[in-house]
Design an enzyme around this catalytic site. Structure first.
Site, PDB file in Angstrom:
ATOM      1  N   CYS A 287      34.277   4.189  46.960  1.00 56.77           N
ATOM      2  CA  CYS A 287      34.504   5.659  47.027  1.00 56.77           C
ATOM      3  C   CYS A 287      33.391   6.302  45.893  1.00 56.77           C
ATOM      4  O   CYS A 287      32.535   7.141  46.516  1.00 56.77           O
ATOM      5  CB  CYS A 287      35.720   6.094  46.630  1.00 56.77           C
ATOM      6  SG  CYS A 287      36.848   5.004  46.934  1.00 56.77           S
ATOM      7  N   GLN A 334      34.839  -4.717  52.509  1.00 55.72           N
ATOM      8  CA  GLN A 334      35.803  -3.611  53.006  1.00 55.72           C
ATOM      9  C   GLN A 334      35.134  -2.954  54.353  1.00 55.72           C
ATOM     10  O   GLN A 334      34.186  -2.519  54.262  1.00 55.72           O
ATOM     11  CB  GLN A 334      36.220  -2.640  51.927  1.00 55.72           C
ATOM     12  CG  GLN A 334      37.319  -3.046  51.107  1.00 55.72           C
ATOM     13  CD  GLN A 334      37.749  -2.000  50.264  1.00 55.72           C
ATOM     14  OE1 GLN A 334      36.829  -1.287  49.533  1.00 55.72           O
ATOM     15  NE2 GLN A 334      39.086  -1.588  50.020  1.00 55.72           N
ATOM     16  N   HIS A 338      34.410   7.047  54.272  1.00 57.68           N
ATOM     17  CA  HIS A 338      34.745   8.347  53.630  1.00 57.68           C
ATOM     18  C   HIS A 338      34.358   9.334  54.349  1.00 57.68           C
ATOM     19  O   HIS A 338      33.063   9.426  54.742  1.00 57.68           O
ATOM     20  CB  HIS A 338      34.418   8.310  52.157  1.00 57.68           C
ATOM     21  CG  HIS A 338      34.787   7.395  51.331  1.00 57.68           C
ATOM     22  ND1 HIS A 338      34.177   6.181  50.924  1.00 57.68           N
ATOM     23  CD2 HIS A 338      36.211   7.083  50.671  1.00 57.68           C
ATOM     24  CE1 HIS A 338      34.980   5.353  50.274  1.00 57.68           C
ATOM     25  NE2 HIS A 338      36.232   6.040  50.088  1.00 57.68           N
TER      26      HIS A 338
HETATM   27 ZN   LIG Z   1      37.704   5.336  49.122  1.00 56.64          ZN
END
Ligand SMILES: [Zn+2]
Ligand SMILES: [Zn+2]
Length: 597
Positions: A287, A334, A338
């Protein structure tokens, strides 16, 4: 759609299992008079109890323990709760240092000390144990139970303490429910992703590299990369842009995100050659890197929503005891993205994200999934940021979006991230085991921490809303889940080897290679079974490897330029031309179909 408020501790079988625990340790005490009872809680699907026992016991002792337990259950002894003083408790358990330890702990917490007394003093099975309950009224309510396994466990999980004997067991309210559960355990064992991963040569671990750090073997790499290719293709179609960010960062980035200090225990630190003062971290999440990309230029409302995707590799420290093959490793990639949007777009964007989940899960034939909305644990408010209004707003947006999407969800008062509520997709595998696969968040906190703003129509600068999403979870965990779900028989498009050509005799080997070449041109992954073995053995081996198509070739097939098709489901569609087979299988694979014929 339904909303259920769940307390995880509200398992209706819990009191019954707690009671079965007393039955177990009372039986053990009678059979092994010198043992010291330690403790044991009900767990997920059963319970365990720890004993300090100076002799080794094994599965072969279970029968006589179980038969004594059955007697205690038949005696239908009541369990009666009593509150006693610390002084009385210490006297009562004077010969058991573990109980004395527990009593001191309860005392220091300022809580009441409760004991449960089973049977009257005249009963052969009379027992008093330190316990806070709750229990069923009497031992007779344990309708069915089974001892499952025995293992060593350090007292309080600390390897400096004594190694205790732990017995795992389970109990149910009916024989039928117990039988079903035992069948599920058996099926789960057969589908164990570590076992199948070994048999199909998908992944491995090396002691020299370290626990929790998976090595993807060639066949496993195909599964993983096919999955990731699907993720990327789908994101292209759904309007995402792709980015790529480094595996490590200065400490500063995680101070801004406040992962330091909240998450620091799970982060790997990196020593920097040439600069002893600078501290770097391996990233446990992507993130903050994406936020820096968002911030790298001035953003206008015209650019929103901005969907920023990356297959991002992350490292998270997990306790050794929590590691579980590729389902819970320390290093994984992953299916991350976002979505940056305005407040007004937030609900619709999350509905879109839920739709994307549905698209993926439907395409894989996964039917049983729902969302858990994880809120703050009211007893640990120091673990979360303190902007109450922001929490309320984030919870409202999350609920409104799930309501609008019409998806089933449950609310749980624990498990939120420090920066906001989480929405975890839970998926059940075909045998009913539940996995948390994808975590989503509507995040109002990071935009303020990172100063993520856009210029609105009216010329005003406003904070964006960030949505975190990962429908295909981590590739590691998702493949681990798919292994169990499909018992290793992946859909055609994910199968490492899609077809194997099996020559009837050595004279047909040359034709077999020719078929392989033809099919490879169609993009199919094909092997030739060239071992010296009987046909039956080759078919059995292909079956064990869960290869979707077995293509038998002999004189007739060589002459006709055909193959005799046999599916791993044991169906036999018969003889078709090589060309037709290539087209048919090629199309099913490209379409990511779940059918083989
Ligand atoms: Zn995230
Ligand atoms: Zn108890």
């Amino acid at each position: 759609m339904s909303k259920i408020n769940t307390e995880l501790k509200d398992d209706p079988l819990m009191p019954l299992r707690h009671t079965a625990e007393h039955v177990l340790h009372t039986a053990m005490q009678l059979l092994y008079p010198n043992l010291k009872k330690v403790m044991g809680p009900p767990i997920g699907n059963g319970f365990y109890f720890d004993f300090d026992l100076d002799q080794k016991i094994s599965d072969s002792d279970f029968e006589r323990i179980e038969s004594l337990m059955a007697e205690i259950i038949t005696a239908d002894l009541p369990l009666v709760k009593r509150i006693i003083s610390a002084e009385d408790a210490k006297e009562l358990f004077a010969s058991n240092p573990y109980k004395l330890d527990t009593i001191s702990e309860i005392e220091s917490r300022g809580e009441e000390i409760t004991v449960y007394e089973m049977g009257g003093e005249s009963s052969r099975f009379h027992d008093i144990d330190l316990c806070s309950g709750p229990h069923a009224e009497s031992t007779g309510s344990v309708k069915a139970f089974k001892l499952l396994s025995v293992a060593g466990a350090y007292y309080k999980g600390n390897e400096n303490n004594k190694m205790l004997t732990r017995i795992y067991a389970t109990a149910f309210d009916s024989q039928e429910n117990l039988t079903n559960h035992l069948e599920l355990l058996e099926e789960t064992k057969k589908r164990d992703h570590r076992k199948i991963g070994r048999e199909l040569e998908l992944f491995t671990f090396a002691e020299e590299i370290g626990p929790g750090l998976p090595l993807w073997l060639p066949k496993g790499t195909i599964v993983k990369e096919e999955l990731e290719r699907w993720g990327k293709e789908t994101e292209d179609k759904w309007g995402y842009v792709r980015v790529s960010t480094p595996i490590m960062t200065k400490r500063k980035l995680f101070e801004i995100s406040s992962h330091v200090p909240y998450f620091e225990d799970e982060m790997y630190k990196v020593q920097v050659p040439g600069d002893k003062d600078e501290e770097y971290f391996l990233k446990p999440m992507n993130c903050p890197f994406h936020h820096m990309i968002f911030k790298s230029k001035i953003r206008s409302y015209r650019e929103l929503p901005l969907r920023m995707a990356e297959y991002g590799t992350v490292a998270r420290y997990e306790n050794a005891g929590a590691l579980n093959g590729i389902l819970r490793p320390r290093y994984f990639v992953q299916n991350d993205a976002h979505v940056y949007c305005t407040q007004e777009q937030a609900i619709d964007m999350f509905v879109e994200i839920i739709d994307l989940h549905r698209f993926y899960y439907d395409a894989l034939g996964l039917k049983d999934y729902y969302i858990v909305l994880a809120l703050r644990d009211p007893s640990k408010l120091d673990k979360y940021h303190g902007n109450e209004e922001m929490w309320k707003k984030a919870e409202e947006l999350s609920k409104a979006a799930m309501d609008k999407a019409g998806i089933r969800y449950e609310v749980v008062n624990e498990g939120a991230a420090h920066y906001g509520p989480k929405m975890d997709f839970k998926i059940k595998s075909v045998i009913g085991n539940e996995y948390g696969i994808s975590t989503n968040q509507i995040d109002l906190y990071m935009p303020e921490r990172f100063d993520l703003k856009y210029t609105d129509k009216d010329g005003q600068e406003k904070y964006v809303v960030v949505q975190h999403r990962a429908p295909l979870g981590s590739s590691e965990r998702f493949v681990g889940f798919l292994i169990e779900h499909f018992a290793g028989a992946f859909p055609l498009w994910l199968s490492p080897v899609q077809a194997i050509v099996i020559p009837i005799s050595e004279t047909h080997l040359e034709y077999a290679y020719k078929v392989q070449k033809e099919l490879q041109k169609e993009g199919l992954r094909v092997e030739v079974s060239d071992r010296e073995d009987t046909m039956q053995a080759k078919i059995r081996q292909a079956q064990e490897q869960k290869i979707p198509y077995m293509l038998i070739v002999g004189d007739r097939e060589a002459k006709e330029e055909s193959v005799s098709v046999r599916l791993r489901t044991e169906e036999k569609p018969g003889t078709v031309s090589v060309k037709d087979f290539a087209q048919k299988a090629g199309k099913l694979s490209k379409d990511r179909s779940l059918t083989l014929w």
